[in-house]
Design a protein around this motif. Structure first.
Motif, PDB file in Angstrom:
ATOM      1  N   ARG A   7      49.416 -34.462  95.705  1.00 41.87           N
ATOM      2  CA  ARG A   7      50.196 -35.249  96.673  1.00 41.87           C
ATOM      3  C   ARG A   7      51.380 -35.936  95.978  1.00 41.87           C
ATOM      4  NH1 ARG A   7      46.377 -37.968  98.777  1.00 41.87           N
ATOM      5  NH2 ARG A   7      46.481 -39.790  97.434  1.00 41.87           N
ATOM      6  N   THR A   8      51.145 -36.510  94.800  1.00 38.88           N
ATOM      7  CA  THR A   8      52.208 -37.188  94.052  1.00 38.88           C
ATOM      8  C   THR A   8      53.305 -36.208  93.651  1.00 38.88           C
ATOM      9  OG1 THR A   8      50.652 -38.835  93.228  1.00 38.88           O
ATOM     10  CG2 THR A   8      52.693 -38.562  91.986  1.00 38.88           C
ATOM     11  N   VAL A   9      52.907 -35.030  93.168  1.00 32.92           N
ATOM     12  CA  VAL A   9      53.879 -34.015  92.760  1.00 32.92           C
ATOM     13  C   VAL A   9      54.685 -33.545  93.973  1.00 32.92           C
ATOM     14  CG1 VAL A   9      54.131 -31.675  91.820  1.00 32.92           C
ATOM     15  CG2 VAL A   9      52.562 -33.303  90.739  1.00 32.92           C
ATOM     16  N   ARG A  10      54.028 -33.310  95.092  1.00 35.63           N
ATOM     17  CA  ARG A  10      54.743 -32.887  96.303  1.00 35.63           C
ATOM     18  C   ARG A  10      55.746 -33.940  96.752  1.00 35.63           C
ATOM     19  NH1 ARG A  10      49.742 -30.226  99.768  1.00 35.63           N
ATOM     20  NH2 ARG A  10      49.885 -28.147  98.828  1.00 35.63           N
ATOM     21  N   GLU A  11      55.352 -35.208  96.686  1.00 38.39           N
ATOM     22  CA  GLU A  11      56.271 -36.289  97.064  1.00 38.39           C
ATOM     23  C   GLU A  11      57.491 -36.314  96.150  1.00 38.39           C
ATOM     24  OE1 GLU A  11      53.966 -39.904  97.110  1.00 38.39           O
ATOM     25  OE2 GLU A  11      52.818 -39.264  98.884  1.00 38.39           O
ATOM     26  N   TRP A  70      56.757 -31.456  86.319  1.00 37.03           N
ATOM     27  CA  TRP A  70      55.828 -32.236  87.156  1.00 37.03           C
ATOM     28  C   TRP A  70      55.123 -33.359  86.407  1.00 37.03           C
ATOM     29  CZ3 TRP A  70      50.523 -32.853  86.805  1.00 37.03           C
ATOM     30  CH2 TRP A  70      49.830 -31.986  85.975  1.00 37.03           C
ATOM     31  N   GLN A  71      55.045 -33.274  85.090  1.00 39.69           N
ATOM     32  CA  GLN A  71      54.357 -34.319  84.339  1.00 39.69           C
ATOM     33  C   GLN A  71      55.307 -35.409  83.854  1.00 39.69           C
ATOM     34  OE1 GLN A  71      52.193 -31.403  81.781  1.00 39.69           O
ATOM     35  NE2 GLN A  71      50.428 -32.664  82.344  1.00 39.69           N
ATOM     36  N   GLY A  72      56.504 -35.460  84.423  1.00 39.01           N
ATOM     37  CA  GLY A  72      57.429 -36.543  84.123  1.00 39.01           C
ATOM     38  C   GLY A  72      58.513 -36.211  83.126  1.00 39.01           C
ATOM     39  N   LYS A  73      58.503 -35.010  82.578  1.00 42.01           N
ATOM     40  CA  LYS A  73      59.587 -34.595  81.687  1.00 42.01           C
ATOM     41  C   LYS A  73      60.853 -34.400  82.516  1.00 42.01           C
ATOM     42  CE  LYS A  73      56.473 -31.849  78.799  1.00 42.01           C
ATOM     43  NZ  LYS A  73      56.157 -30.491  78.358  1.00 42.01           N
ATOM     44  N   THR A  74      61.985 -34.361  81.827  1.00 42.09           N
ATOM     45  CA  THR A  74      63.224 -34.000  82.495  1.00 42.09           C
ATOM     46  C   THR A  74      63.751 -32.743  81.816  1.00 42.09           C
ATOM     47  OG1 THR A  74      63.700 -36.317  82.971  1.00 42.09           O
ATOM     48  CG2 THR A  74      65.519 -34.768  83.201  1.00 42.09           C
ATOM     49  N   VAL A  75      63.525 -31.625  82.467  1.00 40.03           N
ATOM     50  CA  VAL A  75      63.959 -30.321  81.964  1.00 40.03           C
ATOM     51  C   VAL A  75      64.974 -29.761  82.945  1.00 40.03           C
ATOM     52  CG1 VAL A  75      63.232 -27.953  81.453  1.00 40.03           C
ATOM     53  CG2 VAL A  75      61.747 -29.873  80.834  1.00 40.03           C
ATOM     54  N   VAL A  76      66.098 -29.294  82.417  1.00 39.95           N
ATOM     55  CA  VAL A  76      67.091 -28.625  83.260  1.00 39.95           C
ATOM     56  C   VAL A  76      67.164 -27.162  82.835  1.00 39.95           C
ATOM     57  CG1 VAL A  76      68.438 -30.700  83.735  1.00 39.95           C
ATOM     58  CG2 VAL A  76      69.000 -29.320  81.735  1.00 39.95           C
TER      59      VAL A  76
END
Length: 133
Positions: A7-11, A70-76
């Protein structure tokens, strides 16, 4: 899979409006992995009756984004290579992104796109850059 995590990831990824407004749904996430589905309707098809290549790429790119972030990293995304393998025969596409390597500043994923009938649709390789390094 933990329903609270899903649910958190979908949000969080509802902000990826192009993918989500075109029907992409996050079904599962785990370390280095995401599975996304997309129900197809008339706006996903081209003039000759096949699913638009852009719709196939969208679900693959979204699967890479979810799996790598999804685990909070910032990957582009740095690069993405798609090979179309066959036409969609069903009414639902599924993209599974799997991490091959996650280094200090870069990552690499393989994404397989199929339909619910098991038809191979596309093979995608994506590399990403860790922005928060």
């Amino acid at each position: 899979m933990d329903t609270d995590i899903l649910r958190t990831v979908r949000e969080r990824f509802q902000k990826d409006r192009y993918a989500t407004e075109n029907g992409a749904v996050i079904e599962e996430v785990k370390e280095g992995y995401a599975r996304i589905s997309m129900e197809l309707d008339e706006h996903h098809y081209n003039a000759v009756g096949g699913v638009m290549g852009g719709a196939v790429f969208t679900i693959a790119d979204f699967a890479f984004a979810v799996a790598s972030n999804w685990q909070g990293k910032t990957v582009v995304s740095q690069t993405a290579q798609i090979t179309y393998l066959g036409r969609v025969k069903g009414k639902r596409m599924i993209a599974q992104a799997k991490q091959v390597k996650d280094g200090r500043s870069m990552c690499y994923y393989v994404v397989e796109v199929t339909d619910e009938l098991g038809s191979q649709v596309a093979h995608v390789t994506s590399s990403g850059f860790h922005v928060d390094v």
